[in-house]
Enzyme design. Structure first.
Site, PDB file in Angstrom:
ATOM      1  N   GLY A  54       0.824  -1.206   0.000  1.00  0.00           N
ATOM      2  CA  GLY A  54       0.000   0.000   0.000  1.00  0.00           C
ATOM      3  C   GLY A  54       0.859   1.258   0.000  1.00  0.00           C
ATOM      4  O   GLY A  54       0.538   2.243  -0.677  1.00  0.00           O
ATOM      5  N   ASN A  58      -7.110   4.216   9.469  1.00  0.00           N
ATOM      6  CA  ASN A  58      -6.570   2.979  10.039  1.00  0.00           C
ATOM      7  C   ASN A  58      -6.638   2.937  11.560  1.00  0.00           C
ATOM      8  O   ASN A  58      -6.636   1.865  12.143  1.00  0.00           O
ATOM      9  CB  ASN A  58      -5.123   2.772   9.580  1.00  0.00           C
ATOM     10  N   GLY A 102      -2.763  -6.004  -0.121  1.00  0.00           N
ATOM     11  CA  GLY A 102      -3.294  -7.346   0.085  1.00  0.00           C
ATOM     12  C   GLY A 102      -3.405  -7.791   1.532  1.00  0.00           C
ATOM     13  O   GLY A 102      -4.362  -8.467   1.913  1.00  0.00           O
ATOM     14  N   HIS A 103      -2.423  -7.395   2.361  1.00  0.00           N
ATOM     15  CA  HIS A 103      -2.382  -8.011   3.697  1.00  0.00           C
ATOM     16  C   HIS A 103      -3.463  -7.505   4.646  1.00  0.00           C
ATOM     17  O   HIS A 103      -3.570  -7.965   5.768  1.00  0.00           O
ATOM     18  CB  HIS A 103      -0.985  -7.880   4.319  1.00  0.00           C
ATOM     19  N   THR A 140      10.334  -7.196 -11.569  1.00  0.00           N
ATOM     20  CA  THR A 140       9.660  -8.444 -11.945  1.00  0.00           C
ATOM     21  C   THR A 140       8.459  -8.671 -11.035  1.00  0.00           C
ATOM     22  O   THR A 140       8.582  -8.583  -9.812  1.00  0.00           O
ATOM     23  CB  THR A 140      10.654  -9.624 -11.824  1.00  0.00           C
ATOM     24  N   CYS A 178       2.378   0.624  12.169  1.00  0.00           N
ATOM     25  CA  CYS A 178       3.539   1.203  11.508  1.00  0.00           C
ATOM     26  C   CYS A 178       4.235   2.208  12.407  1.00  0.00           C
ATOM     27  O   CYS A 178       5.305   2.687  12.095  1.00  0.00           O
ATOM     28  CB  CYS A 178       3.097   1.898  10.219  1.00  0.00           C
TER      29      CYS A 178
HETATM   30  N1  PLP Z   1      -2.442   3.299   4.225  1.00  0.00           N
HETATM   31  C1  PLP Z   1      -3.150   2.892   5.279  1.00  0.00           C
HETATM   32  C2  PLP Z   1      -4.432   3.594   5.607  1.00  0.00           C
HETATM   33  C3  PLP Z   1      -2.701   1.837   6.077  1.00  0.00           C
HETATM   34  O1  PLP Z   1      -3.414   1.455   7.131  1.00  0.00           O
HETATM   35  C4  PLP Z   1      -1.481   1.201   5.733  1.00  0.00           C
HETATM   36  C5  PLP Z   1      -0.948   0.116   6.582  1.00  0.00           C
HETATM   37  O2  PLP Z   1      -1.301  -0.036   7.726  1.00  0.00           O
HETATM   38  C6  PLP Z   1      -0.789   1.644   4.592  1.00  0.00           C
HETATM   39  C7  PLP Z   1      -1.292   2.692   3.861  1.00  0.00           C
HETATM   40  C8  PLP Z   1       0.477   1.000   4.177  1.00  0.00           C
HETATM   41  O3  PLP Z   1       0.226  -0.255   3.595  1.00  0.00           O
HETATM   42  P1  PLP Z   1       1.392  -1.327   3.503  1.00  0.00           P
HETATM   43  O4  PLP Z   1       1.590  -1.863   4.875  1.00  0.00           O
HETATM   44  O5  PLP Z   1       0.896  -2.363   2.547  1.00  0.00           O
HETATM   45  O6  PLP Z   1       2.588  -0.619   2.978  1.00  0.00           O
END
Ligand code: PLP
Length: 376
Positions: A71, A151, A200-201, A237, A325
């Site tokens: 993401g 989030n 995806g996760h 790739t 994060c």
């Molecule tokens: N954007 C939002 C709102 C998210 O909650 C997150 C991950 O928690 C991301 C972006 C980043 O996604 P990724 O972990 O796949 O880099």
């Protein structure tokens, strides 16, 4: 000890059906999708089938989907790629104060490169103000990037109205839908979304695979140099197995959305009601109605959330104090600060995000342990 997992907004376990679909692409179907012989053509076919599934899930054309590594990369590619390709049209970007760092830090980088960014305020429930949005648009505005759902607090933004404002003003609209895809039915055409990021996760596919939708006709530049994969917009790739997994996962979850949401809402609401009944001095953050069905974000005044997490972990309970994060960051969450929480309250906040495998018994266990820990 049984693990009880309440951190689906951080990541989700990969579904059995998804793993099964991916396995051949780690083994006998190991071809590179860019080569001409049959092994490569098989990989290409698998990529295209996954592309079709992602496109069907959000109602766009498969050739408007670009696969990425996550993401964060999708957000970077959308925002930087669009800004660089359109700098002759203007240099102003509008976003909000409660975006994920993948968007906020991308905007900060662009500011250092001479772009101007307006960070919209949000109200106490986390909504952007549509009047403020309209008022800050100027002749240099090229892009609005506002997340679909938050989030941390789960608030769902008025995306259709934002899309309408963007369209009326001839401005491109990107949304970070990383938390929304797999929780909400999204139709990019109906909502006037020009670019959309997903990962995806968050919906039971593996970590390390994402996608970006870019409406046909929107100009954007590749930001990573190298090969000409993904219509020469994303060098590297393709991760065939994971892309296959992403396709399968989005197809499965989109077919189950109604039931999935109903079940999540029931469990989440049970948890909130029991906490309200049994634990004093709490504050529920985010809007009560327009929020992700699995999200509960509650501040427990006087409780240190990091200590609470450690104690819960001793009982096998996984939850989150902020977004995953930023768990190494002792600063209070920028989202909770933006909705008006003071530092102490922000640092006493627990995010519980419910998922497919949770049961009512899990929720009871969580409430019991919370009561016990907080009482002591
Ligand atoms: N954007 C939002 C709102 C998210 O909650 C997150 C991950 O928690 C991301 C972006 C980043 O996604 P990724 O972990 O796949 O880099």
């Amino acid at each position: 000890m049984k693990i009880r997992y309440f951190d689906h907004a951080a990541t989700t376990p990969v579904r059995e059906e998804v793993i099964k679909e991916m396995i051949p692409y780690f083994g006998i179907e190991y071809g590179n999708a860019s080569v001409m012989y049959s092994l490569g053509r098989n990989a290409k076919k698998a990529l295209n089938a996954a592309r079709r599934k992602v496109a069907d899930a959000i109602n766009c054309n498969p050739n408007e989907i670009y696969f990425t590594s996550c993401g964060s990369e999708s957000d970077n590619l959308a925002i930087k790629g669009f800004a660089y390709a359109n700098k002759n049209k203007g240099n102003h970007i509008i976003t909000s104060k409660i975006e994920h760092h993948a968007v906020l830090d991308t905007c900060k980088t662009l500011e250092r490169q001479g772009y101007q960014v307006t960070y919209l305020n949000v109200d106490r429930n986390g909504f952007v103000d549509l009047n403020e949005l309209s008022n800050v648009i100027c002749k240099n505005t090229i892009l609005i990037t506002i997340m679909f759902a938050n989030n941390e607090i789960g608030t769902i933004q008025p995306i259709e109205q934002i899309g309408k404002i963007a369209k009326e003003n001839n401005i491109t609209f990107h949304t970070d839908a990383v938390q929304a895809i797999g929780n909400l039915k999204i139709d990019v055409k109906k909502l006037n979304i020009d670019m959309l990021s997903l990962s995806g996760h968050k919906f039971y596919a593996p970590k390390g695979v994402g996608a970006l939708y870019v409406k046909h006709g929107i100009e954007f530049e590749k930001i990573q140099d190298g090969g000409e994969q993904e219509k020469n917009k994303r060098a590297g790739t393709e991760n065939v197995a994971e892309i296959v997994g992403l396709g399968k996962a989005i197809e499965l979850i989109n077919n189950e959305l109604e039931d999935y949401n109903r079940k999540q809402r029931e469990l989440r609401d049970y948890y909130i009601t029991e906490v309200e009944k049994n634990i004093p001095n709490i504050k529920i953050n985010g809007d009560l109605e327009k929020r992700l069905s699995g999200n509960a974000n509650i501040s427990f005044r006087g409780v240190n959330a990091s200590e609470l997490l450690f104690k819960l972990d001793e009982y096998g309970i996984c939850a989150s104090a902020g977004s995953a994060c930023s768990t190494s960051n002792p600063m209070p969450s920028h989202v909770l600060t933006a909705i008006g929480l003071d530092q102490e309250l922000a640092n006493s906040t627990l995010r519980v995000s419910v998922g497919r495998d949770n049961t009512i018994e899990d929720m009871k266990h969580l409430v019991d342990k919370l009561k016990e820990i907080i009482k002591n």
